[in-house]
Design an enzyme around this catalytic site. Sequence first.
Site, short mmCIF file in Angstrom:
data_model
loop_
_atom_site.label_atom_id
_atom_site.label_comp_id
_atom_site.label_asym_id
_atom_site.label_seq_id
_atom_site.Cartn_x
_atom_site.Cartn_y
_atom_site.Cartn_z
N HIS A 19 -24.54 -17.57 -31.99
CA HIS A 19 -24.52 -16.24 -32.60
C HIS A 19 -24.74 -15.18 -31.53
CE1 HIS A 19 -25.59 -18.15 -36.69
NE2 HIS A 19 -24.30 -18.11 -36.48
N SER B 255 -32.11 -17.01 -33.39
CA SER B 255 -33.21 -16.10 -33.70
C SER B 255 -32.81 -15.33 -34.96
CB SER B 255 -33.46 -15.15 -32.52
OG SER B 255 -32.43 -14.19 -32.40
N GLU C 40 -35.52 -20.93 -34.83
CA GLU C 40 -35.21 -19.51 -35.01
C GLU C 40 -36.30 -18.78 -34.25
OE1 GLU C 40 -32.91 -17.79 -36.77
OE2 GLU C 40 -31.92 -19.30 -38.01
ZN LIG Z 1 -28.20 -17.49 -35.72
#
Ligand SMILES: [Zn+2]
Length: 387
Positions: free
Chosen positions: A179, A276, A349
């Site tokens: 991401h 995260s 995360e």
């Molecule tokens: Zn992510």
Amino acid sequence: MRVQTGVSFLFALVLACQAKKDYSGYQVLTTGKLSPVQVDALRNLQTSDERFDFWKEAHPDGAADVMSSADHLTALKEFLTKHNIDYSVKIQDVGEAIQISEKPSPTKKSNPNARYNLNWDEYGSHDDFNEFIEEIASQNSWASVRSIGKSVEGRDMKVLELTKGGSGAPNIFIEAGIHAREWIAPAVATYTVKELVENYDSHPEYLDNFNFYVLPCANPDGYEYSRSTVKSGVSDSPCSDVFCGYTPTSEIESQNIKAFYSTLSPVPELTVCFHSAANLWLYPYGYAYDSYPDNVDEIRRLGEDAVDALNAVNGQSFECINSAELYPAAGASDDYYASLGSRFVYTPELRDNGFGFVLPPEYIIPSGEEVWAAWKVMLDKIMPNKE
Ligand SMILES: [Zn+2]
């Protein structure tokens, strides 16, 4: 956040929208604890109203974080009030927060003796990550860099292979940065490499007994876009499937990773996918409630021990939970790795610290240090001949 696709792809990447954007005046609101009814309302909003960017999805007993431009803030607040959802301002001005997070790319000029640009005081570029792993490989006979393909825009996707453990040693795969805007993920993955290699003398057993494969930046185009083109860490490239950017070609990076992973033999004993920002340590499966790998008990135990060690370093309050408890999401990479037989699969995360995705760079090193404590626990427990 994890990828949420709802489609049949094993996992998906999100590329950024190709439009410049100024986040001045944008705010992130955070909700209070949500009831199931409120969760449904927010999920409907998320999928039906593109004005709002969910930094953290709604889930029962949790809080959601939602970004809105100044223009639509009143509408968002009215929606929350209408559904009796408590909220407060998490980030007063996203544009300002980005400026704090975003510093110029590190440069060797500030330290003429540095062997590579990357430092962990600032967020590096994709080139910095590749330079760093190339340098590690050039300095160590048991380290090499493998190109696993190119991104849509032609960037080299490179995996650092630390194979001092030798043939047959347990493999460990580290994936970070799938991401784009979760900048802390590649930073912590490379910090882990630095600790493993440059601090080898403090813990030779790790490199001696395992083989590590590290992909520090799984979505290089999105990463670079998020940090430069738009002058922001929060381009429209979130973890959710409701945003622009899904195109058939955005799967190339996923295919590269999948093809590489399938070459690893034995199947990685441990796979860690850094994301995260939710202070969580997730374990599979995530596609549905009450669905777990057969060995979920040992997965949970190891995850909880890792999190205890992590929290002890800087007083963070990470929790180890099942991915679906956060929110069921089909098609995430961690499920894919678990389905292939990777014994332990986790999706940390990383820190939120009240900043969401725009975590200021002074938190990189503390994050790296606390995650290293988690690594030590995991590696010690799965060390060959120690079970
Ligand atoms: Zn992510």
